[in-house]
Scaffold this active site. Structure first.
Site, mmCIF file in Angstrom:
data_model
loop_
_atom_site.group_PDB
_atom_site.id
_atom_site.type_symbol
_atom_site.label_atom_id
_atom_site.label_comp_id
_atom_site.label_asym_id
_atom_site.label_seq_id
_atom_site.Cartn_x
_atom_site.Cartn_y
_atom_site.Cartn_z
ATOM 1 N N THR A 1 0.851 -1.183 0.000
ATOM 2 C CA THR A 1 0.000 0.000 0.000
ATOM 3 C C THR A 1 0.893 1.243 0.000
ATOM 4 O O THR A 1 2.082 1.141 -0.301
ATOM 5 C CB THR A 1 -1.002 -0.042 1.184
ATOM 6 O OG1 THR A 1 -1.914 1.042 1.083
ATOM 7 C CG2 THR A 1 -0.294 0.015 2.528
ATOM 8 N N ASN A 2 0.350 2.401 0.294
ATOM 9 C CA ASN A 2 1.161 3.627 0.324
ATOM 10 C C ASN A 2 0.602 4.580 1.368
ATOM 11 O O ASN A 2 -0.395 4.283 2.022
ATOM 12 C CB ASN A 2 1.207 4.265 -1.069
ATOM 13 C CG ASN A 2 -0.163 4.697 -1.546
ATOM 14 O OD1 ASN A 2 -0.789 5.584 -0.976
ATOM 15 N ND2 ASN A 2 -0.663 4.037 -2.597
ATOM 16 N N HIS A 3 1.241 5.732 1.507
ATOM 17 C CA HIS A 3 0.940 6.639 2.615
ATOM 18 C C HIS A 3 -0.199 7.617 2.350
ATOM 19 O O HIS A 3 -0.377 8.564 3.115
ATOM 20 C CB HIS A 3 2.188 7.435 2.993
ATOM 21 C CG HIS A 3 3.188 6.645 3.774
ATOM 22 N ND1 HIS A 3 2.860 5.991 4.935
ATOM 23 C CD2 HIS A 3 4.496 6.410 3.556
ATOM 24 C CE1 HIS A 3 3.939 5.382 5.405
ATOM 25 N NE2 HIS A 3 4.940 5.609 4.570
ATOM 26 N N SER A 4 -0.954 7.457 1.279
ATOM 27 C CA SER A 4 -2.053 8.395 1.040
ATOM 28 C C SER A 4 -3.020 8.388 2.225
ATOM 29 O O SER A 4 -3.458 7.335 2.684
ATOM 30 C CB SER A 4 -2.801 7.987 -0.237
ATOM 31 O OG SER A 4 -3.987 8.739 -0.343
ATOM 32 N N ALA B 1 -4.488 7.495 -4.627
ATOM 33 C CA ALA B 1 -3.116 7.078 -4.922
ATOM 34 C C ALA B 1 -3.170 5.582 -5.217
ATOM 35 O O ALA B 1 -2.921 4.741 -4.347
ATOM 36 C CB ALA B 1 -2.210 7.380 -3.740
#
Ligand code: CTP
Ligand code: CA
Length: 228
Positions: free
Chosen positions: A33-36, A100
């Site tokens: 996943t990512n930091h959005s 994102a």
């Protein structure tokens, strides 16, 4: 006078917003996943609702309350986000892609937890590209005829203006907002560069809700064909 005649710039319109990260499973307990944070997309959903629109918010995994009066669809993966978005856009007038979306997902999702095999060797992961949700929507007939007004976002680490302009053209969309300056994941304010056919203009650093309200007015103005 225009403001008096139409106090709510998106009255009667339907808006679809994607927000947050996606989560791409590797096995039942792990994923990419990512930091959005989803804050910008949630702010846009709220601002569009305040502007009189009926709003569907397609949200990846985030911890944010649903803005009042907004219909929310929770998804995890990019493919689920695509399906939920494609289900909503045929009735929509505006699509704003703030999510994102993970560009790649693991090529295989293991049905069981991947275990160490005792050899000391780390597994090699392979990836496949995810569908581009914004591009898919932008290529629909209604979007091409501008019956569906598509707005993209871009986070670039360098050469924002050039990359944003190229991205807008590549995706075939009328408006793209670039995040200016240091990556603002999770923060409450932001600074945007709006890029359209005419050129670029900056929205100075402000709380995300304030920027979202400005963006909504900019979208409504472009849809109505009125000059700025
Ligand atoms: N986007 C999308 N689906 C994807 C990737 C991106 O809908 N699979 C949307 C984002 O929500 C954003 C816009 O496309 O509105 C631009 O995303 P960005 O990541 O900046 O661009 P990419 O086209 O993925 O290119 P790159 O990451 O290589 O710069
Ligand atoms: Ca990307």
């Amino acid at each position: 006078i225009v403001a008096f005649l139409s106090p709510k710039p998106l009255a009667g319109k339907r808006v679809v917003v994607t927000a947050g990260p996606t989560f791409e499973a590797l096995d039942p307990i792990r994923g990419i996943t990512n930091h959005s944070s989803g804050k910008m997309g949630f702010a846009i959903a709220r601002a569009a609702r305040e502007a009189g629109a009926q709003v569907t918010l397609v949200a990846g995994p985030v911890h944010l309350p649903t803005p009042r009066g907004v219909d929310r669809v929770d998804v995890k993966s990019a493919r689920q986000m695509l399906d939920a978005t494609l289900a909503a856009v045929p009735r929509a007038d505006v699509f704003v892609a703030t999510a994102a979306v993970a560009d790649w997902r693991p090529a295989n999702e293991a049905g069981q937890k991947i275990k160490k095999d005792g050899s000391g060797q780390a597994p090699t992961l392979s990836f496949v590209e995810n569908p581009d949700i914004l591009l898919t929507v932008a290529q629909t007939e209604r979007a091409k005829k501008r019956e569906l007004f598509c707005v993209g976002f871009a986070a670039e680490s360098h050469d924002l203006l050039a990359h944003a302009q190229a991205k807008r053209v590549r995706k075939g969309i009328p408006l793209l907002a670039g995040n200016i300056g240091p990556l603002t994941f999770g923060q409450d304010d932001n600074q945007l560069l709006l890029v359209d056919e005419q050129g670029a203009h900056e929205l100075p650093r402000a709380p995300k809700l304030q920027l979202a309200r400005t963006l909504v007015v900019e979208i409504a103005r472009r849809m109505s064909g009125l000059p700025g």
